[in-house]
Design an enzyme around this catalytic site. Sequence first.
Site, short mmCIF file in Angstrom:
data_model
loop_
_atom_site.label_atom_id
_atom_site.label_comp_id
_atom_site.label_asym_id
_atom_site.label_seq_id
_atom_site.Cartn_x
_atom_site.Cartn_y
_atom_site.Cartn_z
N ASP A 160 45.20 23.88 20.32
CA ASP A 160 46.07 23.41 21.40
C ASP A 160 47.52 23.28 20.93
OD1 ASP A 160 46.32 22.72 23.99
OD2 ASP A 160 45.47 20.71 23.80
N ASN B 97 40.29 27.73 31.82
CA ASN B 97 41.58 28.39 31.58
C ASN B 97 41.91 29.47 32.62
OD1 ASN B 97 41.55 28.16 27.92
ND2 ASN B 97 42.50 26.82 29.45
C1 FPP Z 1 45.73 26.07 24.05
O1 FPP Z 1 47.13 25.82 23.93
C2 FPP Z 1 45.43 27.44 23.62
C3 FPP Z 1 44.78 28.36 24.38
C4 FPP Z 1 44.28 28.10 25.74
C5 FPP Z 1 44.56 29.73 23.89
C6 FPP Z 1 44.28 29.87 22.45
C7 FPP Z 1 44.05 31.30 22.16
C8 FPP Z 1 44.50 31.96 21.09
C9 FPP Z 1 45.23 31.34 19.99
C10 FPP Z 1 44.23 33.44 20.99
C11 FPP Z 1 42.77 33.74 20.90
C12 FPP Z 1 42.56 35.12 20.46
C13 FPP Z 1 41.59 35.50 19.63
C14 FPP Z 1 41.54 36.92 19.21
C15 FPP Z 1 40.58 34.58 19.08
P1 FPP Z 1 47.98 25.55 25.24
O2 FPP Z 1 48.34 26.85 25.86
O3 FPP Z 1 47.21 24.65 26.14
O4 FPP Z 1 49.26 24.86 24.68
P2 FPP Z 1 50.05 23.65 25.37
O5 FPP Z 1 49.10 22.47 25.34
O6 FPP Z 1 51.22 23.45 24.47
O7 FPP Z 1 50.42 24.08 26.75
#
Ligand code: FPP
EC number: 2.5.1.-
Length: 232
Positions: free
Chosen positions: A2, A50
């Site tokens: 996150d 998501n």
């Molecule tokens: C949460 O941070 C993160 C995600 C929903 C996506 C995580 C995915 C990846 C790092 C890529 C995955 C790819 C592979 C190949 C495994 P957020 O977007 O909620 O961040 P925020 O809380 O700052 O908004």
Amino acid sequence: MDGNGRWAKKRFMPRIFGHKHGVDALVHTINACANRGVEHLTVFAFSSENWKRPEEEVSGLMGLVLSAMTRYLTKIAGDGVRVRIIGDRGAVSQTVRNAWERAEATTAHNTRITVWVAFNYGGRWDIVQACQRAIADGVPATELSEDTLSRYMAQREAPDPDLFIRTGGEVRISNFLLWQVAYSELHFTDCLWPDFDEVELDRAFKIYATRDRRFGGVKPEAAVLAGSSDAA
Ligand code: FPP
């Protein structure tokens, strides 16, 4: 994993920029965990919820899976990493499904560490699909024990996690491995995922090492004391 969005925002960049750096942090973390003897690592890459994100971000994340495969699959396969995907593959495009299947097939015989990628995954979905499959197998209600259901969970080949780490400052589980984290130690850090590194990992392990895990029981010395007071 996150905090990617906020990490990007701090740099005046689109959220997908944070996710891209999140993939780099993931590859480093996999090796850091393997070097420290971790046998199973599960990461939450895309939750059942998501899909509610803007279409641009959802398609960006799907595209990122494909580009991460091109960029990293040969490397992680060579590093001895076995990749397994957990989640509802039904709603994911055929292209992404093919990429995951290729990652699983290419790394199937690796033994250094198993990385479980939770993709279109939700803890509640996992419990429901486990019940559905047990019922479809004809397991009678009277035999639906915790052990039986565990054998139908998506991650049935892995032990329950010892340590649950959430980056990004939120203090909740958000529908991750609900069944499996019953006795996991929880660690929450403000570190945004793209900044997660070996220092953060070692900090989490150090704190974990101070925890007193009793799994609902008592410490052996407390049991002896209780026993002697009973006798007295
Ligand atoms: C949460 O941070 C993160 C995600 C929903 C996506 C995580 C995915 C990846 C790092 C890529 C995955 C790819 C592979 C190949 C495994 P957020 O977007 O909620 O961040 P925020 O809380 O700052 O908004």
